[in-house]
Design a protein around this motif. Sequence first.
Motif, PDB file in Angstrom:
ATOM      1  N   GLU A 103       0.813  -1.219   0.000  1.00  0.00           N
ATOM      2  CA  GLU A 103       0.000   0.000   0.000  1.00  0.00           C
ATOM      3  C   GLU A 103       0.844   1.266   0.000  1.00  0.00           C
ATOM      4  OE1 GLU A 103      -3.309   0.172   2.729  1.00  0.00           O
ATOM      5  OE2 GLU A 103      -3.251  -1.995   3.008  1.00  0.00           O
ATOM      6  N   GLY A 104       2.148   1.128   0.169  1.00  0.00           N
ATOM      7  CA  GLY A 104       3.027   2.286   0.203  1.00  0.00           C
ATOM      8  C   GLY A 104       3.757   2.402   1.524  1.00  0.00           C
ATOM      9  N   ALA A 152      11.302   5.499  -2.776  1.00  0.00           N
ATOM     10  CA  ALA A 152      11.254   6.200  -4.065  1.00  0.00           C
ATOM     11  C   ALA A 152      12.025   5.432  -5.130  1.00  0.00           C
ATOM     12  CB  ALA A 152      11.826   7.608  -3.906  1.00  0.00           C
ATOM     13  N   LEU A 153      13.184   4.898  -4.762  1.00  0.00           N
ATOM     14  CA  LEU A 153      13.970   4.119  -5.718  1.00  0.00           C
ATOM     15  C   LEU A 153      13.214   2.857  -6.124  1.00  0.00           C
ATOM     16  CD1 LEU A 153      17.543   4.431  -4.146  1.00  0.00           C
ATOM     17  CD2 LEU A 153      16.650   5.625  -6.158  1.00  0.00           C
ATOM     18  N   ALA A 154      12.567   2.210  -5.158  1.00  0.00           N
ATOM     19  CA  ALA A 154      11.794   1.009  -5.463  1.00  0.00           C
ATOM     20  C   ALA A 154      10.632   1.313  -6.401  1.00  0.00           C
ATOM     21  CB  ALA A 154      11.279   0.386  -4.170  1.00  0.00           C
ATOM     22  N   ALA A 155      10.134   2.564  -6.337  1.00  0.00           N
ATOM     23  CA  ALA A 155       9.026   2.970  -7.201  1.00  0.00           C
ATOM     24  C   ALA A 155       9.486   3.387  -8.588  1.00  0.00           C
ATOM     25  CB  ALA A 155       8.251   4.118  -6.552  1.00  0.00           C
ATOM     26  N   GLY A 156      10.818   3.468  -8.803  1.00  0.00           N
ATOM     27  CA  GLY A 156      11.330   3.781 -10.134  1.00  0.00           C
ATOM     28  C   GLY A 156      12.043   5.107 -10.262  1.00  0.00           C
ATOM     29  N   LEU A 211       9.224  13.286  -8.780  1.00  0.00           N
ATOM     30  CA  LEU A 211      10.585  12.798  -8.621  1.00  0.00           C
ATOM     31  C   LEU A 211      11.211  12.493  -9.970  1.00  0.00           C
ATOM     32  CD1 LEU A 211       9.818  10.271  -5.743  1.00  0.00           C
ATOM     33  CD2 LEU A 211      10.716  12.591  -5.507  1.00  0.00           C
ATOM     34  N   PRO A 212      12.526  12.567 -10.059  1.00  0.00           N
ATOM     35  CA  PRO A 212      13.195  12.196 -11.316  1.00  0.00           C
ATOM     36  C   PRO A 212      12.931  10.731 -11.644  1.00  0.00           C
ATOM     37  CG  PRO A 212      14.783  12.416  -9.525  1.00  0.00           C
ATOM     38  CD  PRO A 212      13.491  12.952  -9.016  1.00  0.00           C
ATOM     39  N   GLY A 213      12.697  10.475 -12.936  1.00  0.00           N
ATOM     40  CA  GLY A 213      12.325   9.118 -13.340  1.00  0.00           C
ATOM     41  C   GLY A 213      10.842   9.004 -13.600  1.00  0.00           C
ATOM     42  N   HIS A 214      10.154  10.175 -13.666  1.00  0.00           N
ATOM     43  CA  HIS A 214       8.713  10.210 -13.952  1.00  0.00           C
ATOM     44  C   HIS A 214       7.915   9.454 -12.899  1.00  0.00           C
ATOM     45  CE1 HIS A 214       9.756  12.035 -17.774  1.00  0.00           C
ATOM     46  NE2 HIS A 214      10.562  11.026 -18.023  1.00  0.00           N
ATOM     47  N   VAL A 215       8.226   9.736 -11.633  1.00  0.00           N
ATOM     48  CA  VAL A 215       7.516   9.149 -10.504  1.00  0.00           C
ATOM     49  C   VAL A 215       6.920  10.284  -9.677  1.00  0.00           C
ATOM     50  CG1 VAL A 215       7.731   7.805  -8.378  1.00  0.00           C
ATOM     51  CG2 VAL A 215       9.011   7.131 -10.419  1.00  0.00           C
ATOM     52  N   THR A 216       5.672  10.129  -9.270  1.00  0.00           N
ATOM     53  CA  THR A 216       4.997  11.117  -8.441  1.00  0.00           C
ATOM     54  C   THR A 216       4.591  10.480  -7.117  1.00  0.00           C
ATOM     55  OG1 THR A 216       4.147  12.395 -10.311  1.00  0.00           O
ATOM     56  CG2 THR A 216       2.948  12.586  -8.237  1.00  0.00           C
ATOM     57  N   ALA A 217       4.866  11.165  -6.021  1.00  0.00           N
ATOM     58  CA  ALA A 217       4.459  10.718  -4.686  1.00  0.00           C
ATOM     59  C   ALA A 217       3.255  11.542  -4.239  1.00  0.00           C
ATOM     60  CB  ALA A 217       5.609  10.881  -3.701  1.00  0.00           C
ATOM     61  N   TYR A 218       2.314  10.883  -3.582  1.00  0.00           N
ATOM     62  CA  TYR A 218       1.146  11.585  -3.047  1.00  0.00           C
ATOM     63  C   TYR A 218       0.751  10.928  -1.728  1.00  0.00           C
ATOM     64  CZ  TYR A 218      -1.554   7.635  -4.880  1.00  0.00           C
ATOM     65  OH  TYR A 218      -2.046   6.371  -5.141  1.00  0.00           O
ATOM     66  N   ALA A 219       0.116  11.689  -0.854  1.00  0.00           N
ATOM     67  CA  ALA A 219      -0.224  11.199   0.471  1.00  0.00           C
ATOM     68  C   ALA A 219      -1.675  10.760   0.528  1.00  0.00           C
ATOM     69  CB  ALA A 219       0.047  12.279   1.508  1.00  0.00           C
ATOM     70  N   ARG A 272      -4.610   8.710   3.109  1.00  0.00           N
ATOM     71  CA  ARG A 272      -4.966   8.918   4.514  1.00  0.00           C
ATOM     72  C   ARG A 272      -3.953   8.255   5.458  1.00  0.00           C
ATOM     73  NH1 ARG A 272     -11.065   7.920   6.217  1.00  0.00           N
ATOM     74  NH2 ARG A 272     -11.177   9.758   4.869  1.00  0.00           N
ATOM     75  N   SER A 273      -3.524   7.048   5.114  1.00  0.00           N
ATOM     76  CA  SER A 273      -2.639   6.307   6.016  1.00  0.00           C
ATOM     77  C   SER A 273      -1.267   6.007   5.420  1.00  0.00           C
ATOM     78  CB  SER A 273      -3.301   4.983   6.429  1.00  0.00           C
ATOM     79  OG  SER A 273      -3.539   4.176   5.280  1.00  0.00           O
ATOM     80  N   HIS A 274      -1.149   6.139   4.100  1.00  0.00           N
ATOM     81  CA  HIS A 274       0.096   5.756   3.448  1.00  0.00           C
ATOM     82  C   HIS A 274       0.549   6.818   2.439  1.00  0.00           C
ATOM     83  CE1 HIS A 274      -1.082   1.834   5.032  1.00  0.00           C
ATOM     84  NE2 HIS A 274       0.162   1.423   4.808  1.00  0.00           N
ATOM     85  N   LEU A 275       1.859   6.927   2.277  1.00  0.00           N
ATOM     86  CA  LEU A 275       2.444   7.692   1.174  1.00  0.00           C
ATOM     87  C   LEU A 275       2.595   6.726   0.006  1.00  0.00           C
ATOM     88  CD1 LEU A 275       3.872  10.530   0.497  1.00  0.00           C
ATOM     89  CD2 LEU A 275       5.988   9.243   0.781  1.00  0.00           C
ATOM     90  N   ARG A 276       2.059   7.131  -1.147  1.00  0.00           N
ATOM     91  CA  ARG A 276       2.057   6.233  -2.291  1.00  0.00           C
ATOM     92  C   ARG A 276       2.809   6.861  -3.472  1.00  0.00           C
ATOM     93  NH1 ARG A 276      -3.198   5.526  -0.025  1.00  0.00           N
ATOM     94  NH2 ARG A 276      -3.556   3.343   0.596  1.00  0.00           N
ATOM     95  N   PHE A 277       3.135   6.024  -4.440  1.00  0.00           N
ATOM     96  CA  PHE A 277       3.832   6.456  -5.646  1.00  0.00           C
ATOM     97  C   PHE A 277       3.068   5.979  -6.876  1.00  0.00           C
ATOM     98  CE2 PHE A 277       6.936   5.897  -2.273  1.00  0.00           C
ATOM     99  CZ  PHE A 277       7.705   7.049  -2.351  1.00  0.00           C
ATOM    100  N   ARG A 278       3.141   6.798  -7.930  1.00  0.00           N
ATOM    101  CA  ARG A 278       2.538   6.409  -9.209  1.00  0.00           C
ATOM    102  C   ARG A 278       3.346   7.036 -10.331  1.00  0.00           C
ATOM    103  NH1 ARG A 278      -2.371  10.134  -7.683  1.00  0.00           N
ATOM    104  NH2 ARG A 278      -1.647  12.172  -8.404  1.00  0.00           N
TER     105      ARG A 278
END
Length: 326
Positions: free
Chosen positions: A249-250, A272-276, A304-312, A314-320
């Motif tokens: 879930e992040g 972040a690295l694991a997300a690409g 983030l570099p590598g075309h990755v976006t982080a967003y928060a 309710r309970s987890h920080l996620r990447f897409r």
Amino acid sequence: MGLHPAVAAVRHGVRRSLGSWEPGMTVMVACSGGADSLALLSATVFEARRPGLRVVGVTVDHGLQDGSAEHAVRVVAQMASLGVDETATARVQVDPAGLGVEAAARRARYEVLGQLREHFGAESVLLGHTRDDQAETVLLGLARGSGPRSIAGMRRSFEGYDRPLLDVARADTVAACLAEGVDFWEDPHNEDPGFARVRVRRRVLPVLEDELGPGITATLARTADQVRDDVQALDAIAQTAFERVVGPEGVDREELEELPRAVGTRVLRLAALAAGARDAELFHVHVTALHQLALGAINGEVQLPGHVTAYAGRSHLRFRPTAVAG
């Protein structure tokens, strides 16, 4: 006449790197034709004889200077004359967009060296960075405010690469080549003040030596070793925390908040690295923003570099993946 002290210093560094190798293993040496890499290559050929190691010399043509192809041919011939078992050369395309020439050349170089290492079945690639290079790296890290990871300098060993000469002065690699009658190339880029590293080498370090006394280069390199121990310890703690805090879930925001900041930011970097995200372009400012986002100090998203976006959530920080405009 005894062995020249500079030759002995270079060979000692190589001997420490190859000490546990078994007969028949292959060691690859990256060689630009400069004094550092040629001294390293010569010492490796010498030290590889007793344990029966196979030595492969490789040179990379970045295509950044006129006559670079001809220079690569000369380096291959020189490596063969020094007694390597096999030689190779590779030409790479350097695209400086978004990175700059130095960083782009470094990325291209390591990519092709990794491919050649696999091709030859080499246990490791030896790199000719010296104590002076380490000191320059520390100063550049301090100037950029890049944090302890940059101040820790270059690693002695990492992911199939070794740097046997980090305790050897650049003056010693030059002296070793002169003592052994090895002609070496002087890279014009090493005199170009357009590069920050050259300015540190030619202007900053000499001033520090004059004003603070001799030995600054060795002191900076020693500082890198000391900081590296701390960085590696924190990285190990963060890796354990990562396995607990990060899941499908992040990043668990509540669990992250319980971690010391030094560990939490490392966990976020790993996530972040694991997300690409791209390792070489993931800087302190990105990780700080991730930490603020995860703890609710800022809202929105972090790209983030590598075309990755982080967003928060309710309970987890996620990447897409970052959405492409248009």
